[in-house]
Design a protein around this motif. Structure first.
Motif, mmCIF file in Angstrom:
data_model
loop_
_atom_site.group_PDB
_atom_site.id
_atom_site.type_symbol
_atom_site.label_atom_id
_atom_site.label_comp_id
_atom_site.label_asym_id
_atom_site.label_seq_id
_atom_site.Cartn_x
_atom_site.Cartn_y
_atom_site.Cartn_z
ATOM 1 N N THR A 103 0.832 -1.206 0.000
ATOM 2 C CA THR A 103 0.000 0.000 0.000
ATOM 3 C C THR A 103 0.864 1.253 0.000
ATOM 4 O OG1 THR A 103 -1.724 -1.178 1.210
ATOM 5 C CG2 THR A 103 -1.814 1.229 1.218
ATOM 6 N N THR A 104 1.929 1.241 0.793
ATOM 7 C CA THR A 104 2.837 2.386 0.834
ATOM 8 C C THR A 104 3.507 2.605 -0.509
ATOM 9 O OG1 THR A 104 3.250 1.976 3.184
ATOM 10 C CG2 THR A 104 4.826 3.379 2.011
ATOM 11 N N ALA A 105 3.884 1.484 -1.166
ATOM 12 C CA ALA A 105 4.520 1.604 -2.478
ATOM 13 C C ALA A 105 3.568 2.214 -3.495
ATOM 14 C CB ALA A 105 4.994 0.231 -2.952
ATOM 15 N N VAL A 106 2.315 1.753 -3.466
ATOM 16 C CA VAL A 106 1.323 2.315 -4.392
ATOM 17 C C VAL A 106 1.118 3.800 -4.113
ATOM 18 C CG1 VAL A 106 -1.096 2.260 -5.076
ATOM 19 C CG2 VAL A 106 0.159 0.125 -4.773
ATOM 20 N N THR A 107 1.065 4.151 -2.824
ATOM 21 C CA THR A 107 0.921 5.565 -2.469
ATOM 22 C C THR A 107 2.113 6.372 -2.947
ATOM 23 O OG1 THR A 107 -0.351 4.930 -0.517
ATOM 24 C CG2 THR A 107 0.546 7.163 -0.560
ATOM 25 N N GLY A 108 3.309 5.785 -2.807
ATOM 26 C CA GLY A 108 4.507 6.478 -3.280
ATOM 27 C C GLY A 108 4.490 6.696 -4.778
ATOM 28 N N VAL A 109 4.075 5.672 -5.533
ATOM 29 C CA VAL A 109 3.972 5.822 -6.984
ATOM 30 C C VAL A 109 2.964 6.907 -7.342
ATOM 31 C CG1 VAL A 109 3.271 4.658 -9.110
ATOM 32 C CG2 VAL A 109 4.697 3.457 -7.456
ATOM 33 N N SER A 110 1.834 6.911 -6.630
ATOM 34 C CA SER A 110 0.827 7.947 -6.871
ATOM 35 C C SER A 110 1.383 9.330 -6.574
ATOM 36 C CB SER A 110 -0.409 7.683 -6.008
ATOM 37 O OG SER A 110 -1.348 8.718 -6.137
ATOM 38 N N THR A 111 2.175 9.447 -5.502
ATOM 39 C CA THR A 111 2.765 10.737 -5.157
ATOM 40 C C THR A 111 3.754 11.190 -6.224
ATOM 41 O OG1 THR A 111 2.525 10.234 -2.801
ATOM 42 C CG2 THR A 111 4.083 11.970 -3.397
ATOM 43 N N VAL A 112 4.579 10.256 -6.716
ATOM 44 C CA VAL A 112 5.528 10.602 -7.769
ATOM 45 C C VAL A 112 4.792 11.055 -9.024
ATOM 46 C CG1 VAL A 112 7.287 9.667 -9.318
ATOM 47 C CG2 VAL A 112 7.344 9.104 -6.885
ATOM 48 N N PHE A 113 3.739 10.327 -9.393
ATOM 49 C CA PHE A 113 2.958 10.698 -10.575
ATOM 50 C C PHE A 113 2.339 12.082 -10.394
ATOM 51 C CE2 PHE A 113 -1.129 10.784 -12.843
ATOM 52 C CZ PHE A 113 -0.670 10.593 -14.149
ATOM 53 N N SER A 114 1.803 12.331 -9.196
ATOM 54 C CA SER A 114 1.223 13.647 -8.916
ATOM 55 C C SER A 114 2.286 14.735 -9.002
ATOM 56 C CB SER A 114 0.576 13.645 -7.527
ATOM 57 O OG SER A 114 0.102 14.923 -7.190
ATOM 58 N N GLY A 115 3.497 14.442 -8.519
ATOM 59 C CA GLY A 115 4.570 15.417 -8.610
ATOM 60 C C GLY A 115 4.960 15.716 -10.046
ATOM 61 N N VAL A 116 4.977 14.678 -10.903
ATOM 62 C CA VAL A 116 5.296 14.887 -12.318
ATOM 63 C C VAL A 116 4.228 15.754 -12.983
ATOM 64 C CG1 VAL A 116 5.554 13.733 -14.543
ATOM 65 C CG2 VAL A 116 6.649 12.775 -12.515
ATOM 66 N N VAL A 117 2.957 15.454 -12.697
ATOM 67 C CA VAL A 117 1.866 16.247 -13.268
ATOM 68 C C VAL A 117 1.971 17.696 -12.807
ATOM 69 C CG1 VAL A 117 -0.635 16.570 -13.293
ATOM 70 C CG2 VAL A 117 0.328 14.279 -13.543
ATOM 71 N N THR A 118 2.261 17.899 -11.519
ATOM 72 C CA THR A 118 2.412 19.254 -10.989
ATOM 73 C C THR A 118 3.552 19.991 -11.683
ATOM 74 O OG1 THR A 118 1.534 18.610 -8.828
ATOM 75 C CG2 THR A 118 2.894 20.593 -8.909
ATOM 76 N N ALA A 119 4.685 19.294 -11.872
ATOM 77 C CA ALA A 119 5.830 19.926 -12.519
ATOM 78 C C ALA A 119 5.521 20.325 -13.955
ATOM 79 C CB ALA A 119 7.030 18.979 -12.476
ATOM 80 N N VAL A 120 4.860 19.436 -14.703
ATOM 81 C CA VAL A 120 4.527 19.743 -16.102
ATOM 82 C C VAL A 120 3.555 20.914 -16.173
ATOM 83 C CG1 VAL A 120 3.423 18.850 -18.188
ATOM 84 C CG2 VAL A 120 4.998 17.402 -16.896
ATOM 85 N N LEU A 121 2.521 20.878 -15.331
ATOM 86 C CA LEU A 121 1.543 21.964 -15.329
ATOM 87 C C LEU A 121 2.188 23.282 -14.919
ATOM 88 C CD1 LEU A 121 -1.361 22.874 -15.683
ATOM 89 C CD2 LEU A 121 -1.845 22.118 -13.340
ATOM 90 N N ALA A 122 3.065 23.240 -13.910
ATOM 91 C CA ALA A 122 3.751 24.458 -13.470
ATOM 92 C C ALA A 122 4.641 25.008 -14.574
ATOM 93 C CB ALA A 122 4.573 24.169 -12.212
ATOM 94 N N LEU A 123 5.260 24.123 -15.349
ATOM 95 C CA LEU A 123 6.125 24.568 -16.442
ATOM 96 C C LEU A 123 5.321 25.287 -17.527
ATOM 97 C CD1 LEU A 123 9.130 24.403 -17.225
ATOM 98 C CD2 LEU A 123 8.546 22.407 -18.607
ATOM 99 N N PHE A 124 4.179 24.729 -17.891
ATOM 100 C CA PHE A 124 3.329 25.393 -18.883
ATOM 101 C C PHE A 124 2.818 26.734 -18.359
ATOM 102 C CE2 PHE A 124 3.068 21.220 -20.939
ATOM 103 C CZ PHE A 124 3.132 21.599 -22.281
ATOM 104 N N LEU A 125 2.412 26.757 -17.085
ATOM 105 C CA LEU A 125 1.943 28.021 -16.504
ATOM 106 C C LEU A 125 3.065 29.053 -16.477
ATOM 107 C CD1 LEU A 125 -0.236 26.720 -13.534
ATOM 108 C CD2 LEU A 125 -1.051 27.854 -15.608
#
Length: 371
Positions: free
Chosen positions: A152-174
């Protein structure tokens, strides 16, 4: 007569106190409502904040290119690409030397573990191999029993990494759009607001932008001081990977608490596996001293001068932000406190002095950038 007058004054004072208390209560309720709304919209608000901070960092170069005749879109594109190259180069500067010496570091880790076993086997611990093996078997059994929670922790970690990537891409476009269209934001905002708000809101926004720029510059200066001092100590001790560790220290300075702990842990680990326990302890002492200087001297003094806040206010803001919302609160506590001070100072000026004409020559930037 005197008693009647005193009674009347008492009632008036109580009414005034009740009115002020009611107004403060309304302000607190409104603040709580705003925070609740921001929390519900955090997936959008957080990339916006990151983009604004990145824009303050990259706007000076964009402004320089625009003043040299480049079109806004072209200048924003060039700066965005350069930012990506610098970020990629920073990662490579850390990763490539580490990868090239990974074999030596792995051998050092094995040797370090063997030294720890030999030290544990001797006095005063006198732990033999059978006890170490038993402890290892117990740890393995606990890990197996906790397989579900680990997954469960690993899945949460993967979700957090994915969320961080999405945040970084969106922040870059903004960031790109802020760099391209920022100077047009404040004039547009002024046209949308009625009456005096058309003057006051853009003026406050321009001051807030200047304050955010001061925060990013001060944080970069603090990170540079950390990187130089810690890198110098590593170089004197002849610890390998000095440059990657210095770069990692500089980058991690933008992430409070966790960034410093991570960079320090990496430096101590490399010193341990390459130079031995004595040098690792010296590196640990250097990092602790530098971090204490940063938290109690460098950061409060530099940020208090750049943001117009007293050093004690900076320390209290970081403490309060970290206790309320963790790492993100620590990161945003100082700029939020500075922005509150900007708004308060503007209100005090407007209440105390006749209104002045709005600024036309400074940065009305970022999300509304300078022209």
């Amino acid at each position: 007569m005197s008693a009647t007058l005193n009674s009347r004054r008492t009632r008036e004072a109580l009414r005034a106190s009740a009115r002020v208390s009611g107004e403060l209560l309304l302000v607190l309720v409104m603040a709580a409502a705003v925070l609740w709304v921001l929390g519900r919209m955090w997936s959008v608000v957080w990339p916006l904040i990151v983009a604004l901070l990145l824009t303050t960092l990259t706007w000076p170069l964009t402004r320089f290119l625009r003043r040299r005749g480049l079109a806004p879109a072209l200048a924003a594109s060039v700066v965005t690409v350069l930012f990506l190259l610098v970020a990629t180069g920073t990662v490579a500067l850390i990763a490539v030397p580490v990868a090239s010496e990974s074999g030596e570091l792995a051998d050092g880790v094995v040797e370090g573990i063997q030294r720890l076993r030999e030290w544990a086997a001797g006095p005063p611990l006198n732990i033999d191999d059978a006890q170490i093996a038993g402890a290892f078997d117990t740890a393995v059994a606990r890990i197996q029993d906790s397989a579900g929670s680990i997954a469960t922790t690993a899945v949460t970690g993967v979700s957090t990494v994915f969320s961080g990537v999405v945040t970084a891409v969106l922040a870059l476009f903004l960031m790109f759009f802020f760099l391209k269209d920022g100077p047009r934001f404040l004039p547009w905002l002024g046209r949308q607001l009625p009456g005096r708000l058309a003057t006051d809101v853009p003026a406050v926004a321009a001051r807030c932008w200047d304050t955010l720029g001061a925060f990013v510059r001060s944080q970069a200066l603090v990170g540079l001081l950390d990187a130089v001092l810690i890198g110098l100590g590593l170089w004197i001790l002849d610890v390998p990977l000095v440059l990657p560790l210095a770069v990692l220290t500089f980058v991690s300075a933008f992430v409070p608490i966790v960034g410093a702990l991570f960079a320090g842990f990496v430096a101590v680990l490399i010193a341990l596996v390459s130079n031995g326990l004595t040098d690792a302890l010296i590196v640990l002492a250097i990092i602790v001293v530098v971090q204490q200087l940063e938290g109690n001297v460098f950061q409060p003094i530099i940020q208090s001068r750049g943001l117009g806040l007293h050093a004690a206010v900076v320390l209290l803001a970081v403490t309060l932000g970290g206790s309320l919302t963790g790492i993100v609160g620590s990161l945003l506590a100082v700029p939020v406190a500075a922005l509150i001070a900007v708004v308060w100072n503007y209100l005090r000026e407007q209440l105390g002095d006749p209104p002045q004409a709005p600024r036309t020559d400074g940065p009305g930037t970022g999300a509304g950038a300078p022209s």
